[in-house]
Every structure is written in C-alpha cells, then in structure tokens.
Design a protein around this motif. Structure first.
Motif, mmCIF file in Angstrom:
data_model
loop_
_atom_site.group_PDB
_atom_site.id
_atom_site.type_symbol
_atom_site.label_atom_id
_atom_site.label_comp_id
_atom_site.label_asym_id
_atom_site.label_seq_id
_atom_site.Cartn_x
_atom_site.Cartn_y
_atom_site.Cartn_z
ATOM 1 N N GLN A 1 0.828 -1.205 0.000
ATOM 2 C CA GLN A 1 0.000 0.000 0.000
ATOM 3 C C GLN A 1 0.867 1.262 0.000
ATOM 4 N N ALA A 2 1.916 1.253 0.800
ATOM 5 C CA ALA A 2 2.799 2.419 0.856
ATOM 6 C C ALA A 2 3.481 2.665 -0.488
ATOM 7 N N LEU A 3 3.879 1.588 -1.152
ATOM 8 C CA LEU A 3 4.495 1.710 -2.469
ATOM 9 C C LEU A 3 3.512 2.330 -3.458
ATOM 10 N N PHE A 4 2.281 1.832 -3.474
ATOM 11 C CA PHE A 4 1.279 2.347 -4.402
ATOM 12 C C PHE A 4 0.960 3.815 -4.103
ATOM 13 N N ASP A 5 0.806 4.142 -2.827
ATOM 14 C CA ASP A 5 0.533 5.534 -2.455
ATOM 15 C C ASP A 5 1.652 6.449 -2.942
ATOM 16 N N ASN A 6 2.889 6.012 -2.793
ATOM 17 C CA ASN A 6 4.025 6.831 -3.209
ATOM 18 C C ASN A 6 4.055 7.025 -4.722
#
Length: 446
Positions: free
Chosen positions: A47-52
């Motif tokens: 999720q953090a990767l996608f948000d970034n």
C-alpha cells in the motif's frame, strides 16, 4: 517474489502505433491531488508503495489483487483512473486495457477444446485453415520477401507458444512490416485516431484474418524458434472453426460466464464508461492521454475479437481467472476445466530444443530462472532463487503495464493494473515483489 519473468508484451508503444504515439505526446496537465482511500492495512508495504507512486505523480492510479489459497483476494489501490479532479477512484472494479494479458485467456480457451477432443496440440493448423498447408520461410526477414518452402507444418502448439514462425507488426521490419500493414494484419487497437487507418486495411472477421496471415512468408521454420507473434490471434480463428462457435462467444460461454467475470469485455458498454481508465503515453517523464476513457476506441466493437490483445478487464475479474488456474480448474464449486488440463496448459509446451529467453531488457531485464512457455504465457521450469516463484509459475503481462501471474504450487496469484506506455516505465515488476513478499510473510505469520 521476483516477477521480472512476466515479460509484458512490449507492444512497442502500442499494438499498432509503434513510435507514432510518442510523436503525439505533449506535456500532461497537472493532475488533481490524488484521493487517498483507507488503504489495505493487511498489506502495508505494498500500500505504501502504491501511495508513493501516485503521490509522486508517476501515474494517476494503480490497483492490484493478490490471493493466497482460497482466501478472498486482497485488493490494494491508490489514486484515480485518470488525471483530473472528477476522475473516478481506482478500485477493484475499474476497467483497464489488458492487451497481451488476453493471450493466456485465449490459450486456456484453446485448452478447453483440447479437453473436449476437438483440438490436439500437434494438429497442423492447415486442418482448420487449408491455406496454411504450403507455407514459405523468408530467407532474410529484415530486408526481403524472398522465401523458400517450409519444411515443417505449423502446429497448434506453435500458435500457443510463439513458435509458428509468425511475426508481429510491433516487431516486423522492412518489406515484411509493409506486407502486414498492406494486408491489415493489425490485430489490436490504441485510439480512435490510429484506428481509422488500421480498420480500413484490416479484415472484418477471423477467418479472413487467418487466411491473410497464411499468405505471408514466415520469419523462421515452424517449431524451431521462439518469436513473439500474432499466434494467439490466429488461435482465435482456430478456436472459432473447431468449436463451431464465434470465438468471443466461446470465451464468454466457457470462461467468462462460469467464472462470473462480469467486467471483462471486447468492447466496453456505454453504461460502464465511467469505470474505464484513461490510457497514457510517456515521453521522458511527461505523460499525455492517448485514449481517454470517455470516447475510447474500446467503446466500439473491434473489427473482430483479438485473441492476442483485445480485452478490457478489472483486477477483480482477472483474479478470478487466475484463482481458477491456481485451484486446478475450478472456482466456487464450478469446474471450468479438468485439473490435468489446467496443469498441461501451465506446463512447458515448447517444441523440443526451443528455448524461451525473454523479450529483452525493455521488458524488465534478465529472467531469474530457466523459463519455458505454456498456453499463452511463460512458465518457470525451476524455482527462482529463494524458492519464489515456484517451478510451474505461469503468467504474462500487457503493453500498458498490466501484470498477472499464478503460482500453482504455493497457490498464490497476483494481478496489477495500470495504464501507460511504455509498460516498464516505472519498473513495477522490480518494486512490487519485495513489498508484497514482506506483506505476505507478515500475513502468513498471523
């Protein structure tokens, strides 16, 4: 889990357009601030990767579906389906052009006919289309149409594994490319601007398409070389002939309906246009819309259903297709195909002595294990370093960046949906695996 092997069909910059898309590109408008949904707390690294990726303006939005065993899929999403304040939220039911992720669906459809006894992997294609009986092979494919008689017949397994000696308009050169263009051997679409000229040359049905393909010399002797090709498009014509049913109806009847894939289309209904993502092209780090969801070429029926690159789908739908394969042919109590058929489809079907060595650096770099090729997708012939993916992992990707794989040993599967050319612009096949591996380890430890 390393998935660089998912050599997304480098439909160069598109299935038809080649570099002309890049010539159209302009600076993209500044996107509206991305919406931030609640996120998937069970897969925090992914999720953090996608948000970034969205927050740093690398893409308007991204959605993925990941599954383990018979657990419901875990969806991870960020952003929107297009730039702009009014664009819809990217989610499990958003629609994306999956381009060459159509190929495994066509391959599995063909394997259903093998199961039915209506096809055999070693049938000559000329059994269904006699025009393929006397093929010729180019002596210098890049510079001349001079040819000699083929020694071997094209077989069904050759169509499924890109070993028929056929080419692709995205990779053919010189006189051969001009011949493909003259005959309308252009099985795909990008946008309305490019479609007008392509449609004028293209045949209007699969049978005529196959017969035109048979009139052009091959780039290699059948069964001797892996070369990315229109083989799965010709396979659609064979499926139509062998089943006695239009190809798209066969796929709908035998795969999409039994799997409840209600958001997978050859042409998107007008009622669903609000879910269709915009497709982009990058020049440098600047992106421009080349096929907006509203007014997309995918809102109209294609010249004929393209078995190699024709479908639009959602993360939820494609996960159901992969889940069926991971389960050995069944899903939700419905048996779509026999376990032995699913296993055969995901096994190495390459002719003896032929190797699959990837599509080159532009598709994600060197592969991490020995590879073969099955019914429309690549296959691991041994465990990758660290044991993941497992031997037998099957999958493929699409020209606009989509990715799909299924590991039948670990019962794991993944679908990633984005929408831009070139597919490898942001290296998702390198960045998603470590994030997902971290999350899966944490999830399984619970």
């Amino acid at each position: 889990m390393h998935i660089r092997w998912l050599t997304a069909a480098v439909a160069a910059t598109a299935v038809i357009a080649g570099t002309s898309i890049a010539r159209q590109a302009q600076l993209a408008p500044q996107p509206a601030p991305a919406i931030k949904p609640a996120g998937n707390a069970r897969l925090p690294a992914t999720q953090a990767l996608f948000d970034n990726l969205v927050q740093t303006n690398k893409m308007p939005g991204i959605v993925a579906a990941f599954g383990i065993g018979d657990r419901p899929p875990e969806f991870v999403a960020a952003g929107r389906i297009a730039d702009g304040a009014n664009a819809g939220t990217a989610g499990p039911d958003s629609l994306w052009r999956i381009y060459s992720m159509t190929k495994p669906i066509t391959g599995i459809a063909a394997m259903l006919l093998v199961e039915d006894g209506k096809l055999n992997l070693d049938d000559p294609v000329s059994k269904y289309f006699p025009a393929f009986a006397n093929m010729r092979v180019l002596t210098n494919p890049d510079t001349s149409l001079d040819s000699v008689p083929a020694k071997n017949p094209i077989l069904i397994r050759h169509l499924l594994t890109h070993t028929a000696g056929l080419a692709y308009n995205i990779s053919a050169k010189g006189p051969l490319l001009k011949e493909y263009e003259r005959l309308g051997i252009l099985p795909g679409q990008v946008n309305r601007q490019l479609e007008g000229r392509a449609r004028a040359a293209r045949p209007t049905n699969l049978a005529e398409f196959a017969n035109r393909v048979a009139s052009v010399p091959l780039i290699a002797e059948p069964g001797t070389k892996w070369s990315y090709s229109i083989g799965l498009d010709v396979m659609g014509a064979v499926i139509e002939k062998a089943s006695g049913m239009p190809f798209d109806r066969f796929v709908q009847t035998r795969l999409l309906d039994p799997l409840a894939m209600k958001s997978t289309y050859w042409s998107v209904p007008a009622s669903e246009v609000g879910r269709l993502a915009t497709n982009y092209a990058f020049v440098g780090d600047n992106r421009t819309p080349i096929d907006p969801g509203v007014g997309s070429v995918y809102l109209n029926p294609p010249s004929f259903p393209y078995g190699g690159a024709g479908l639009v789908s959602s993360a939820r739908d494609y996960d159901r297709f992969l889940h069926m394969l991971a389960n050995g042919g069944s899903l939700d109590g419905k048996q779509v195909m026999k376990p032995e058929t699913a296993a055969l489809a995901m096994s190495n079907l390459l002719p003896q002595g032929v190797l699959f060595e990837g599509l080159g650096g532009g598709t994600g770099g060197a592969m991490s294990a020995k590879m073969g090729f099955g019914a429309g997708g690549s296959v691991y012939l041994s465990d990758a370093p660290g044991g993941t993916p497992s031997k037998g992992t099957f999958g493929w990707g699409g020209a606009a960046g989509t990715i799909a794989w299924v590991d039948p040993v670990k019962k794991m599967r993944g679908t990633v949906m984005v929408q831009y050319f070139p597919a490898e612009k942001w290296g998702l096949r390198q960045s998603i695996p470590p994030a997902l591996a971290s999350d899966v380890q944490r999830l399984m430890a619970r």
